[in-house]
Design an enzyme around this catalytic site. Structure first.
Site, short mmCIF file in Angstrom:
data_model
loop_
_atom_site.label_atom_id
_atom_site.label_comp_id
_atom_site.label_asym_id
_atom_site.label_seq_id
_atom_site.Cartn_x
_atom_site.Cartn_y
_atom_site.Cartn_z
N GLY A 20 32.99 35.18 47.80
CA GLY A 20 32.79 33.95 47.05
C GLY A 20 33.19 34.12 45.61
O GLY A 20 33.46 35.23 45.16
N CYS A 24 33.32 41.68 49.94
CA CYS A 24 33.73 41.20 48.63
C CYS A 24 32.51 40.84 47.77
O CYS A 24 31.74 41.71 47.41
CB CYS A 24 34.72 40.06 48.76
SG CYS A 24 35.61 39.76 47.21
N GLN A 31 29.13 43.09 46.61
CA GLN A 31 28.55 43.22 45.26
C GLN A 31 27.07 42.82 45.26
O GLN A 31 26.24 43.46 44.61
CB GLN A 31 29.34 42.35 44.27
CG GLN A 31 30.78 42.82 44.09
CD GLN A 31 31.70 41.75 43.50
OE1 GLN A 31 31.25 40.64 43.22
NE2 GLN A 31 32.97 42.07 43.34
N ASN A 59 40.78 40.74 46.30
CA ASN A 59 40.70 39.57 45.44
C ASN A 59 39.35 39.60 44.74
O ASN A 59 38.40 38.98 45.17
CB ASN A 59 40.84 38.29 46.29
CG ASN A 59 40.65 37.04 45.46
OD1 ASN A 59 40.64 37.10 44.23
ND2 ASN A 59 40.47 35.91 46.12
N GLY A 83 37.38 40.22 40.69
CA GLY A 83 37.44 40.49 39.26
C GLY A 83 36.27 41.34 38.79
O GLY A 83 36.26 41.83 37.66
N HIS A 97 39.13 42.79 51.73
CA HIS A 97 39.08 41.74 52.75
C HIS A 97 39.64 42.21 54.08
O HIS A 97 40.84 42.08 54.31
CB HIS A 97 39.84 40.50 52.26
CG HIS A 97 39.13 39.80 51.15
ND1 HIS A 97 38.25 38.77 51.36
CD2 HIS A 97 39.13 40.02 49.82
CE1 HIS A 97 37.74 38.37 50.21
NE2 HIS A 97 38.27 39.12 49.25
N GLU A 104 39.54 40.82 56.77
CA GLU A 104 40.09 39.70 57.54
C GLU A 104 41.54 39.41 57.13
O GLU A 104 42.21 38.61 57.78
CB GLU A 104 39.23 38.45 57.34
CG GLU A 104 39.43 37.70 56.02
CD GLU A 104 38.75 38.36 54.82
OE1 GLU A 104 38.18 39.45 54.98
OE2 GLU A 104 38.79 37.77 53.72
#
Lengths: 822, 355
Positions: free
Chosen positions: B222, B249, B253, B291, B293, B333, B335
């Site tokens: 997300g 992802c 975290q 993906n 940050g 990821h 997937e």
């Protein structure tokens, strides 16, 4: 895993003489491999029969044998050197086949030599068509239906089952040699016999034809920890049916969705595992049906290939160097990415530019050929160019081909489209012509089976050319920049506006339209690159210009290989770059030939992958502000640029443009010879057909005719009668003036090498030259024939018969001094 | 499509780049990020993780094969704006709609003719920052808007990113999934690996989740700052030890924070399809799709937690495991979409683990 310590001496096999499908790229990969292995502390023994290679230079290997690449010779080398391992995957098909033969005859076992990189069973699985298909099916991959045959009758039977057309693929051959597409039984009868004899094991695969499907290649690297990565995806613009070496190709693939690309990636990794290539690079080829989404594996090379060299140059990833290190036990995560130096080799290069390769054909030198393309390779060289769009890269690559024969112009669009139905060497020029004459993307796609996306790009390129107009002065900065961005080169704009490249370049420069340096960094800008490997692009920004300290020496490479201009010039350029660096200068290489050592980014301090056209080189000179440019080592290609460079104020190092012209301009050279009192055959210069006829009569038949500034005897001919001369003039339409020499029958041809040294050393220049010359005469091949071959003309005989060695040397010294401008 | 209009790209530090609008008109603000992935543009812009961000493609030509159903990772475009060097507008393998047209229909501000390499290297060298794209404001006005924009730090975007309460998959173990902006491919891979997913929005309570009697809890990817997603972290904390927990992802975290680890901002994020990750258990490398940050800090490392994956690019944490709590997660990821399938085994392994 660290490097293996149980082996210490490694035998590396080169690829032997240059043939179609196996050119300088294996010198590139072999040299990288030898250097990498020596850097790791191994003792490297090299066998290669081709002395015109960097890899056979002293210092590349610990022991170099310039010997024939046959089993007996290599056995003798093995007996003497007792290597622990043999690395067969970096010397092309020649090395691979030789290694297999040594394995099969038991030589490797007898001397305890281990095959590293690819083991014998993996090589067999990849190369034996039937075993390969079985392995693919076992791994769940699609292959084309096919039958392995060893006789012509069986070939006919197989074709009856599959239906025509069928593809013939001989086992264990290079560049698809002996293969092709048979459209009917009669054709198959002849082709099958040829194919069977082309295969060293008399085995041919008769395969279902998928002509017209999309063709894709993936470069895979695997290490002994079973990590596998993809270096590059390559899309062939020419669909299946044209050998990939003869296709225009683009990296990365342009038209695949992510799902399609990942399906191919998964399949390629499955292939390298299924075949069992333990370490190193492999090239996997796929056919892809765009309508049904059917994906089939066509073949794989269990070794570094021509495509690997291309992928290395297109991405900056040094496949051969990495493959050699993987062969001795390293894993991909242990090796650094040379370009970024902060990331490991175990990543997949990401590109923020487009790289396009176009083949260079030489059918004009081969009498009786039609230029028809097929499944076996016929091109002799290639050009690689990069751009920020496909069109920019494509335009640059096409402009870098240096085509010196006009293509046959069609009468009208209908004829052009008809001719485009059969793939021919001139198809891309013909597409350009068709677009200029109103062909639509749909028409092109229908006629050529090239993907519509590329056809639309071709049409856009044609429209851009049309919008340039015919007046250079009317183009402003935006127009010029737009034209470049659309893919037009200075050469294209010059042709459209009836000017020359220098005029376009000057206009572009005045308008501030200088391209910027763009880095080839393997990571699309994600990390800072340490290795300076560049191309020029039209973006608004780029890498900073190099320091303008006038310490750089630019070496112009030789462009695409062609008949008469092969790797020997690359050899010279590489040495020039290395010497410049040794002397403390910054060496800068410019070349567009991906099959070379010179385009290895380790050879020079800065490498520009750019076409050797005046505009490109001038742009680089503007950025580099070099001490000077060397144009005399890359063959005819840079020589042709010398005048223009000098006119633009670029200092030339070594031979001046004036001296080049003195030697290359047949008329001026002939005049020089006679002014020096050198004996020369009777000769004359003709500026027109009438003059030629008269000159030939005066000189007396037979005559040798040759135009100026030509390479490897292009348009050169021996003519015996007036009728022959008429036919020659009619067919060749040679560039004037033409030199007409009396042809000396039963004469011996001698070559001499002279070099000029700067005066001021301890030895008088003449003594230096004489010393060099003696060596040159001794070591150079010194026999050739004119009409009839002189039989067995050995060196001793040469000394006896030439008699006038000293006189000859005096001549050459004299000529060299006269010719030299400095 | 109308003629391309001039537009501007402005970064908070004043970098201003010329552009041409190819889709919707307007002004978009957000965190500037770039991806080096060369394919999968439609998958990228519909990935909910990109909410609050303006995505720059480093790839030279985007939109070559058109757009269409079947290539989206959620029900709509999630990036605030799209920046490209060159974009296409013809149909192709993905569908008959041109890419620019598809973006325009989605109402997204998108531009081309941008010196994307300059933008990428700028972000690489100076770190993540806010930026804007506008077809209507001049650079000065746009810069003002950019500097007034709040940015991502401290933003909890999960609720805005998530979909409704829903189910997926037919048989296999029942998995409760917290949707912080879950990608459709994660749902599809989970279901494909053989589990029943009960998907909850991020404000679901522990009771909501336990009410479906799940065999495990999954926490999705997300957008936004993981430190701001306090509610989801507390839900994970509550179920840890009761049922296995798996995260991808952002979910990784959040699990890390629930285990007492910290998260931090990466200098310029990991976004691309070529990120090598080392697996601790067998020392193998997988090429992963990334993906993110923010990343999990490697210290302090609480007792009972192991680092199972590390980035070969910068050594950052890419996976953790708390064996006794039966909790584990990956930063990347598995997937894919867009990108390599090297880590696809993760879903099968998960289902086996909780079956």
């Amino acid at each position: 895993m660290p490097r293996r310590t149980d082996i210490s001496t490694i035998l590396v096999l080169g690829s032997g003489p240059i043939v179609i499908g196996q050119a300088g790229e294996f010198d590139y990969s072999g040299t990288q491999a030898c250097q990498a292995l020596r850097d790791e502390g191994y003792r490297v023994v090299l066998v290669n029969s081709n002395p015109a290679t960097i890899m056979t230079d002293p210092g590349v290997a610990d022991r170099t044998y310039v010997e024939p690449l046959d089993p007996e010779t290599v056995r003798a080398v093995i007996e003497r050197e007792r290597p622990d391992a043999l690395l067969p995957t970096l010397g092309g098909q020649t090395a691979l086949n030789l290694a297999m033969s040594l394995h099969e005859s038991g030589v490797l076992e007898e001397y305890g030599v281990e095959l590293i990189g690819a083991r014998a069973d993996a090589i067999r699985t990849a190369e034996d068509r039937e075993e390969f298909k079985r392995a693919m099916v076992d791994a769940g991959l699609n292959v084309l239906e096919a039958h392995t045959v060893t006789t012509v009758d069986d070939a006919q039977e197989a074709a009856r089952k599959l239906g025509f057309p069928v593809i013939l693929r001989p086992a264990f051959t290079l560049g698809g040699e002996g293969g092709g597409v048979a459209t009917d039984a009669a054709e198959l009868q002849v082709m099958a016999a040829n194919a069977i004899s082309a295969s060293p094991i008399d085995q041919v695969l008769i395969e279902r034809s998928v002509t017209g499907w999309g063709e894709f290649e993936l470069e895979v690297i695997r290490d002994r920890n079973d990590n596998a990565i993809i270096i590059c995806s390559i899309e062939n613009l020419d669909p299946m049916g044209v050998h990939t070496g003869d296709s225009v190709t683009v990296a990365p693939a342009m038209t695949l969705t992510d799902d399609e690309l990942q399906a191919m990636r998964d399949a390629a990794i499955t292939v390298i595992r299924a075949v069992g290539v333990e370490t190193g690079g492999s090239n996997v080829q796929f056919a892809f049906n765009r309508d049904t989404r059917e994906l089939v594996v066509i073949e794989m090379n269990p070794r570094v290939s021509r495509s690997s060299a291309l992928a290395s140059k297109a991405t900056g990833f040094p496949i051969a160097r990495v493959a050699a290190r993987l062969a001795v036990g390293y894993t991909l995560d242990e090796l650094p990415n040379e370009i970024t130096q902060v990331t490991p080799a175990s990543f997949e290069p990401s590109l923020d530019y487009v790289a396009v390769k176009v083949p260079r054909f030489a059918f004009e030198k081969l009498d009786g050929t039609t230029g028809k393309l097929s499944t076996y390779m016929q091109s002799v060289g290639e050009v690689l160019a990069m751009g920020q769009t496909f069109a920019e890269a494509y335009g640059k690559a096409m402009g870098g081909q240096e085509l010196d024969v006009p293509f046959r112009q069609p009468a009208d669009l209908a004829e052009a489209l008809e001719r485009l139905r059969e793939p021919n060497a001139d198809r891309w020029q013909l597409i350009g012509w068709a677009v200029e004459n109103g062909a639509t993307a749909e028409e092109l796609a229908e006629a050529t089976e090239v993907h519509p996306w590329f056809c639309r790009e071709m049409v856009a390129l044609g429209q851009a050319l049309g919008s340039v107009g015919t007046d250079l002065a009317a183009l402003d900065a935006d127009d010029l920049r737009g034209a470049r961005r659309a893919g037009l080169t200075d050469g294209d704009i010059a042709r459209a506006t009836g000017t020359d490249e220098l005029a376009v370049w000057t206009a572009r420069r005045a308008a501030g339209g200088r391209p910027r340096l763009q880095a080839v960094d393997t990571c699309a800008g994600g990390f800072r690159a340490r290795t300076p490997y560049f191309y020029a692009g039209v973006a608004t920004s780029g890498e900073p210009d190099p320091a303008a300290d006038r310490r750089s020496v630019i070496v112009l490479g030789s462009g695409p290989n062609r008949i008469g201009q092969g790797v020997e010039f690359d050899y010279c350029c590489v040495h020039a770059a290395l010497s410049a660096r040794e002397l403390g200068y910054t060496s800068v290489m410019v070349n567009c030939n991906p099959e070379t050592v010179s385009t290895d980014h380790g050879v020079s301090d800065r490498l520009y992958m750019e076409p050797l056209t005046l505009g490109s080189v001038l742009d680089i000179c503007e950025r580099e502000k070099p001490l000077g440019v060397i144009t005399s080592l890359g063959g005819q290609t840079p020589l042709r640029l010398a005048r223009g460079l000098e006119a633009a104020g670029v200092p030339l190092l070594g031979t001046s443009a004036e001296s080049i012209e003195l030697a290359e301009d047949r008329e001026r050279f002939a005049a020089l010879a006679s002014s020096l009192g050198l004996e020369a055959p009777p000769w004359a210069i003709a500026h027109s057909e009438d003059e030629a006829r008269a000159a030939a009569r005066d000189v007396g038949f037979p005559v040798l005719v040759r135009p100026s500034f030509v390479l490897g005897g292009r348009a050169m001919a021996i003519i015996f009668t007036q009728d022959d001369l008429d036919r020659y003039l009619d067919l060749e339409r040679p560039r004037w003036p033409l030199l007409i020499d009396s042809f000396l029958e039963n004469a011996v041809e001698l070559d001499d090498e002279a070099m000029e040294a700067y005066l001021g050393g301890d030895e008088p220049a003449e003594a230096v030259i004489k010393k060099c010359l003696r060596k040159a005469v001794l070591t150079n091949y010194a026999h050739a024939s004119m009409r009839q071959r002189c039989e067995c003309f050995g060196i001793d005989a040469f000394f006896d018969k030439s008699l006038h060695l000293n006189q000859l040397i005096d001549y050459v010294v004299d000529a060299a001094q006269q010719k030299s401008g400095t | 499509m109308a003629a391309r209009r001039p537009a501007w790209v402005v970064l908070e530090d004043g970098l201003t780049l010329e552009a041409r609008a190819v889709a919707a008109e307007g002004t978009a603000l957000g965190e500037m990020v770039f991806t080096t992935s060369m394919t999968g543009y439609q998958e990228a812009v519909t990935d909910p993780s990109y909410m609050g961000q303006i995505l720059t493609f480093a790839a030279p030509m985007v939109g070559n094969y058109g757009a269409g159903p079947g290539y989206s990772e959620s029900d709509r475009v999630r990036t605030e704006a799209v920046i490209m060097a060159r974009s296409g507008d013809r149909g192709g393998a993905a569908g008959p709609t041109g890419w620019n047209t598809w973006l325009a229909q989605a109402g997204v501000v998108a531009v081309e003719d941008v010196d994307t390499r300059r933008l990428v290297t700028h972000l690489r060298d100076r770190g993540a920052m806010r930026g804007g794209v506008s077809t209507e404001l001049d650079p000065e006005a746009l810069l003002e808007r950019v500097q007034a924009h709040p940015g991502l730090d401290g933003q909890d975007l999960a609720a805005a990113a998530a979909g409704p309460r829903r189910s997926a998959g037919v048989d296999g173990p029942r998995i409760a999934a917290i949707d912080c902006g879950i990608k459709d491919s994660i749902v599809a891979r989970m279901a494909g690996a053989g589990c029943r997913l009960e998907i909850f929005p991020p404000d679901a309570t522990v009771d909501d989740i336990l009410s479906v009697d799940p065999a495990a809890l999954f926490c999705s990817n997300g957008p936004g700052d993981p430190a701001a997603a306090g509610h989801v972290i507390s839900v994970i904390e509550s179920v840890l030890g009761q049922i296995p927990v798996f995260g991808i992802c952002m979910g990784h975290q959040l699990l890390a924070r629930a285990l007492g680890m910290g998260t931090e901002r990466l200098p310029f994020g990991h976004r691309g399809a070529n990120h090598p990750v080392r697996r601790v258990e067998d020392d193998r490398v997988e090429i992963t799709v990334q993906n993110h940050g923010y990343a999990v800090s490697s210290s302090p490392l609480p007792d009972g937690v192991e680092i199972t994956r590390t980035s070969l690019f910068d050594g950052s944490v890419e996976g953790i495991r708390a064996p006794e709590l039966r909790a584990w997660s990956v930063q990347y990821h598995p997937e894919a979409r867009p990108g390599p399938n090297d880590a696809a085994y993760t879903f099968r392994a998960f289902v086996e683990e909780v079956s």
